[in-house]
Design a protein around this motif. Structure first.
Motif, PDB file in Angstrom:
ATOM      1  N   ALA A   1      33.158  62.149  14.084  1.00 46.81           N
ATOM      2  CA  ALA A   1      31.897  62.768  13.326  1.00 46.81           C
ATOM      3  C   ALA A   1      31.107  63.991  14.451  1.00 46.81           C
ATOM      4  O   ALA A   1      30.767  64.992  13.672  1.00 46.81           O
ATOM      5  N   ARG A   2      31.151  63.763  15.413  1.00 45.96           N
ATOM      6  CA  ARG A   2      30.594  64.930  16.289  1.00 45.96           C
ATOM      7  C   ARG A   2      31.617  65.974  16.401  1.00 45.96           C
ATOM      8  O   ARG A   2      31.067  67.338  16.466  1.00 45.96           O
ATOM      9  N   GLU A   3      32.917  65.972  16.263  1.00 42.91           N
ATOM     10  CA  GLU A   3      33.647  66.975  16.254  1.00 42.91           C
ATOM     11  C   GLU A   3      33.487  67.885  14.917  1.00 42.91           C
ATOM     12  O   GLU A   3      33.630  69.140  14.761  1.00 42.91           O
ATOM     13  N   ILE A   4      33.619  67.223  13.784  1.00 42.36           N
ATOM     14  CA  ILE A   4      33.312  67.747  12.402  1.00 42.36           C
ATOM     15  C   ILE A   4      32.158  68.545  12.117  1.00 42.36           C
ATOM     16  O   ILE A   4      32.065  69.707  11.713  1.00 42.36           O
ATOM     17  N   THR A   5      31.005  67.775  12.794  1.00 42.20           N
ATOM     18  CA  THR A   5      29.520  68.535  12.446  1.00 42.20           C
ATOM     19  C   THR A   5      29.483  69.555  13.813  1.00 42.20           C
ATOM     20  O   THR A   5      28.769  70.329  13.629  1.00 42.20           O
ATOM     21  N   ASP A   6      30.565  69.714  14.862  1.00 45.66           N
ATOM     22  CA  ASP A   6      30.412  70.587  15.614  1.00 45.66           C
ATOM     23  C   ASP A   6      29.003  70.577  16.573  1.00 45.66           C
ATOM     24  O   ASP A   6      28.252  71.257  17.067  1.00 45.66           O
ATOM     25  N   ASN A   7      28.632  69.098  16.671  1.00 50.75           N
ATOM     26  CA  ASN A   7      27.327  68.817  17.368  1.00 50.75           C
ATOM     27  C   ASN A   7      27.722  67.653  18.431  1.00 50.75           C
ATOM     28  O   ASN A   7      27.590  66.451  17.952  1.00 50.75           O
TER      29      ASN A   7
END
Length: 141
Positions: free
Chosen positions: A86-92
């Protein structure tokens, strides 16, 4: 008489086909018709929480954040690897993640929840306690 009937049928069919073609061109445009062309103000953003970052959830998350004015502000999944996803997809890298979906439901800064969870077994019933919890904490405009 049969020539007039055939001509009428032809004109009705051509009009219907033209209308369908025009509707397809206007309504099914690849760009969003009412989306703002530039950046949106913070108050005009939809902030959502994502429950379930599996195969379907990761695609929903990717598609959702690509829309203008839409922002993921939290994610819930049982598996740590999916928190990383999820953090990778959102780049956050600071995206708040949790194993407990109830934490997302309790947050007042979330406008809506996108849920991608299995519908078989006991996990199908997660939404029953979630709905009253979310509606009771809904904020007014």
């Amino acid at each position: 008489m049969s020539a007039d009937t055939s001509r009428r049928r032809f004109l009705k069919g051509a009009t219907a086909a033209g209308s369908l073609l025009a509707a397809k061109t206007v309504l099914l445009e690849s760009e969003t018709a009412f989306a703002a062309p530039g950046p949106t103000a913070a108050g005009d953003r939809v902030r959502f929480g994502m429950i379930g970052i599996g195969m379907q959830g990761s695609n929903l998350l990717r598609d959702s954040i690509s829309l203008p004015g839409v922002e993921c502000v939290g994610a819930a999944d049982l598996w740590d690897g999916r928190h990383t996803l999820a953090r990778e997809i959102t780049d956050n890298p600071a995206l708040p993640v949790t194993r407990r979906y109830q934490e997302l439901l309790a947050r007042a800064d979330i406008d809506c929840i996108v849920a991608a969870v299995p519908t078989i077994g006991t996990s199908a019933w997660w939404w029953m306690p979630a709905m009253p919890a979310r509606t009771s904490t809904a904020r007014s405009p």
